[in-house]
Design an enzyme around this catalytic site. Sequence first.
Site, PDB file in Angstrom:
ATOM      1  N   GLN A 175       0.839  -1.201   0.000  1.00  0.00           N
ATOM      2  CA  GLN A 175       0.000   0.000   0.000  1.00  0.00           C
ATOM      3  C   GLN A 175       0.876   1.254   0.000  1.00  0.00           C
ATOM      4  O   GLN A 175       1.869   1.270   0.736  1.00  0.00           O
ATOM      5  CB  GLN A 175      -0.900   0.010   1.247  1.00  0.00           C
ATOM      6  CG  GLN A 175      -2.024   1.028   1.139  1.00  0.00           C
ATOM      7  CD  GLN A 175      -2.848   1.142   2.430  1.00  0.00           C
ATOM      8  OE1 GLN A 175      -2.326   0.995   3.523  1.00  0.00           O
ATOM      9  NE2 GLN A 175      -4.131   1.391   2.300  1.00  0.00           N
ATOM     10  N   GLY A 304       0.892  -0.732  11.634  1.00  0.00           N
ATOM     11  CA  GLY A 304       0.355  -2.011  11.192  1.00  0.00           C
ATOM     12  C   GLY A 304      -0.074  -1.914   9.756  1.00  0.00           C
ATOM     13  O   GLY A 304      -0.205  -0.814   9.207  1.00  0.00           O
ATOM     14  N   MET A 305      -0.249  -3.061   9.107  1.00  0.00           N
ATOM     15  CA  MET A 305      -0.780  -3.086   7.747  1.00  0.00           C
ATOM     16  C   MET A 305      -1.765  -4.244   7.687  1.00  0.00           C
ATOM     17  O   MET A 305      -1.423  -5.381   8.027  1.00  0.00           O
ATOM     18  CB  MET A 305       0.358  -3.250   6.734  1.00  0.00           C
ATOM     19  CG  MET A 305      -0.119  -3.344   5.286  1.00  0.00           C
ATOM     20  SD  MET A 305      -1.031  -1.860   4.753  1.00  0.00           S
ATOM     21  CE  MET A 305      -2.187  -2.576   3.581  1.00  0.00           C
ATOM     22  N   GLU A 331      -6.285  -2.889  12.762  1.00  0.00           N
ATOM     23  CA  GLU A 331      -5.974  -3.761  11.614  1.00  0.00           C
ATOM     24  C   GLU A 331      -7.056  -4.827  11.437  1.00  0.00           C
ATOM     25  O   GLU A 331      -7.444  -5.148  10.314  1.00  0.00           O
ATOM     26  CB  GLU A 331      -4.594  -4.408  11.767  1.00  0.00           C
ATOM     27  CG  GLU A 331      -3.437  -3.427  11.958  1.00  0.00           C
ATOM     28  CD  GLU A 331      -3.434  -2.237  11.011  1.00  0.00           C
ATOM     29  OE1 GLU A 331      -3.910  -2.362   9.875  1.00  0.00           O
ATOM     30  OE2 GLU A 331      -2.956  -1.157  11.429  1.00  0.00           O
ATOM     31  N   HIS A 334     -10.167  -3.561   9.734  1.00  0.00           N
ATOM     32  CA  HIS A 334     -10.008  -3.464   8.276  1.00  0.00           C
ATOM     33  C   HIS A 334     -10.502  -4.731   7.564  1.00  0.00           C
ATOM     34  O   HIS A 334     -10.743  -4.697   6.350  1.00  0.00           O
ATOM     35  CB  HIS A 334      -8.547  -3.237   7.905  1.00  0.00           C
ATOM     36  CG  HIS A 334      -8.138  -1.795   7.827  1.00  0.00           C
ATOM     37  ND1 HIS A 334      -8.814  -0.870   7.069  1.00  0.00           N
ATOM     38  CD2 HIS A 334      -7.102  -1.123   8.403  1.00  0.00           C
ATOM     39  CE1 HIS A 334      -8.205   0.309   7.181  1.00  0.00           C
ATOM     40  NE2 HIS A 334      -7.176   0.180   7.992  1.00  0.00           N
ATOM     41  N   GLU A 353     -10.336   4.197   6.030  1.00  0.00           N
ATOM     42  CA  GLU A 353      -9.741   4.535   7.324  1.00  0.00           C
ATOM     43  C   GLU A 353     -10.718   5.149   8.334  1.00  0.00           C
ATOM     44  O   GLU A 353     -10.648   4.844   9.510  1.00  0.00           O
ATOM     45  CB  GLU A 353      -8.535   5.462   7.114  1.00  0.00           C
ATOM     46  CG  GLU A 353      -7.412   4.818   6.298  1.00  0.00           C
ATOM     47  CD  GLU A 353      -6.833   3.551   6.928  1.00  0.00           C
ATOM     48  OE1 GLU A 353      -7.126   3.259   8.101  1.00  0.00           O
ATOM     49  OE2 GLU A 353      -6.091   2.843   6.220  1.00  0.00           O
ATOM     50  N   TYR A 416      -8.520   9.472   8.461  1.00  0.00           N
ATOM     51  CA  TYR A 416      -8.661   8.611   9.638  1.00  0.00           C
ATOM     52  C   TYR A 416      -9.600   9.247  10.668  1.00  0.00           C
ATOM     53  O   TYR A 416     -10.684   8.734  10.952  1.00  0.00           O
ATOM     54  CB  TYR A 416      -7.303   8.391  10.309  1.00  0.00           C
ATOM     55  CG  TYR A 416      -6.341   7.522   9.530  1.00  0.00           C
ATOM     56  CD1 TYR A 416      -6.092   6.218   9.929  1.00  0.00           C
ATOM     57  CD2 TYR A 416      -5.674   8.013   8.408  1.00  0.00           C
ATOM     58  CE1 TYR A 416      -5.198   5.417   9.222  1.00  0.00           C
ATOM     59  CE2 TYR A 416      -4.785   7.223   7.706  1.00  0.00           C
ATOM     60  CZ  TYR A 416      -4.549   5.921   8.115  1.00  0.00           C
ATOM     61  OH  TYR A 416      -3.678   5.131   7.420  1.00  0.00           O
TER      62      TYR A 416
END
Length: 640
Positions: A175, A304-305, A331, A334, A353, A416
């Site tokens: 990303q 984090g991803m 995370e 998501h 987000e 966000y």
Amino acid sequence: MKNLLSALFAAALLSNLTACQQETPPVPLTPKPEFRVDLGPDPHSYAEYDQVQVRHLTLDLDADMATRTLSGHVLLELDRPDPAHKRLVLDTRDLDIQDVTVVGPEGEYRPVSWRLGPVLSEDQAHLGQPLVIILPQGISQVRVDYQSSPDAFGLQWLDGNQTSSGQPFMFSQSQPHYARTWVPLQDTPAVRYTFDATVRGPRDLMVVMGADGNPFERNTKGEYRFSMPQPVPSYLMAIAIGDLEFAEIGPRSGVYAEPDWIERAAAEFHQLEEMIDIGEQLYGEYRWGRYDLLVLPPSFPFGGMENPRLSYVTPTIIAGDGSLLALVAHELAHSWSGNLVTNASWRDLWLNEGFTVYFESRIMEQIYSPEVVAMLARLDWDGLQASLPELEAGDRQLVRDLSGKDPEGAFISVPYDMGRFFLDWIESRIGREDLDVFLRQYFDEFAFESIDTETFRDYLDTHLIQTHSGALTLAEVDQWLYEPGMPEFAVAPESDALARVDAQRARWQGGEMALNDLSTDDWSVYEWLHFLSGLEGPLPTEVLAAMDAEFALTDSTNVEILYLWLQHSIDAEYAPGIERLEQFLIEVGRNKFTRPLYTALAASDWGRDWAIEVYQRARPGYHPLTRQAAERALGIDSEG
Ligand SMILES: [Zn+2]
């Protein structure tokens, strides 16, 4: 090889031209029409996905830790809604394309005409180069043989001396648009595909992916197979290789980490399975099978991803007391907002987000308490209010025009936190119960789809605004989406606990109270963060020394507290803090901390040269993204 030779030939032609331009008319270098390319419908991708779409990938790769390359091939299966459209344009960046073939009716590989186009312009170099492949009639499978560059922006290769195990490590960060640095594909969140992968790595290391098939133990052959049966966008492609162990947490959850970290990680994240259950109760079934975490080395540039089935997290959130678990809740959330329903382009990032920060707070409320969530919300609100005046008008709204810009710039606090306060505001107007019903329907309606803001807006209008007459209006919603700044009718979160911290801080800084009379014994990490971020500075060195003697802040093991303390140490040029800062910058490559710390050092009257010297030593262990941001902060050349 074909392409390397043609590039050399073109370079030779060009140098020839400059040498004898008086005599010879310029040789036209414009490509033939079928190879001419511009950006596609997504301003950050060359993919013409409205004409032809990749539906499935089959990857076959060898990972070489010594040469820092992934090499092999990808087979792309296509949907061709417009059979008259006779080419496929893929995104690539720094890939060595070795061959392109198509699969004929008998399953045989056939050569095709292809060409790697030029970089669009210098300031758009981050978009890479389009790979144009001429598609014969009836063909729906294309194979690309390639190798990634050792400097691939989306991969970080670490030596053994940069990991706790002493073994090399590699991880991807795709990303927003770095998947194209390790796979040639349609690198836009608008396109979703399923995939299979076979990856061969060293026998003494483990390969994992954001996919089904992660091993619980090392495979002695070093060959691993994965599949992703649910369609995902390219930015969620994830791979990592390292000296990994697995610890089970629940029936469908666990954690991967290097041996030194595995016990601490499993203890820190012991509520992971419970969090998945809470997510399901709130917004419906978890649709990805397993949910595991991968703890990366401290150079991971992010907190984090949300890679599906295997979220990546920084070890800096392992505080020993679960106090930084909000990141894991984020995370995990998501898995619904972002991975299940995805922003169609980075302009719509707030759809990923904003919903996720809201969802994260709902998980945290059940794991901890409404009071904790009120503190987190207030901290976010204060942070957002502080950052808004520093942003240009176009960046202060949820929907942002990013065409012509690096989508890396999309990741500021607005999508966000303002996104989350937008959902808080809807909740304040219609009540939590009705908002939950709406969100559950929304996730069902658009599951495994990529949508834009306007699709959401229409859905909101039909299923929420019109069914709650008078509660909120489309005009108010549009103000949130398309106008800069927080609407005046936004609802500011209140926290009694943080208000008590404000009162104490004011009395102490006003000289009405001694430092050791501050009642900090019951303070959570959030109260400490609020206390530290609200201090009127710069503080004199002796005040920092007194605070250190009382609270041992230089030795804090909580990275968020330490970070704020280091900021105060820079302002005061406080020696013990500066010593800790040096060690911190060398160990941690998380951009959230390194970028503002280098920025503060560069702006201080003493710190720039010192920071450049520390940066040079830290640089080998930093991710390319962390390097890029630090170099911009320090105002030094990228090769410096
Ligand atoms: Zn996120």
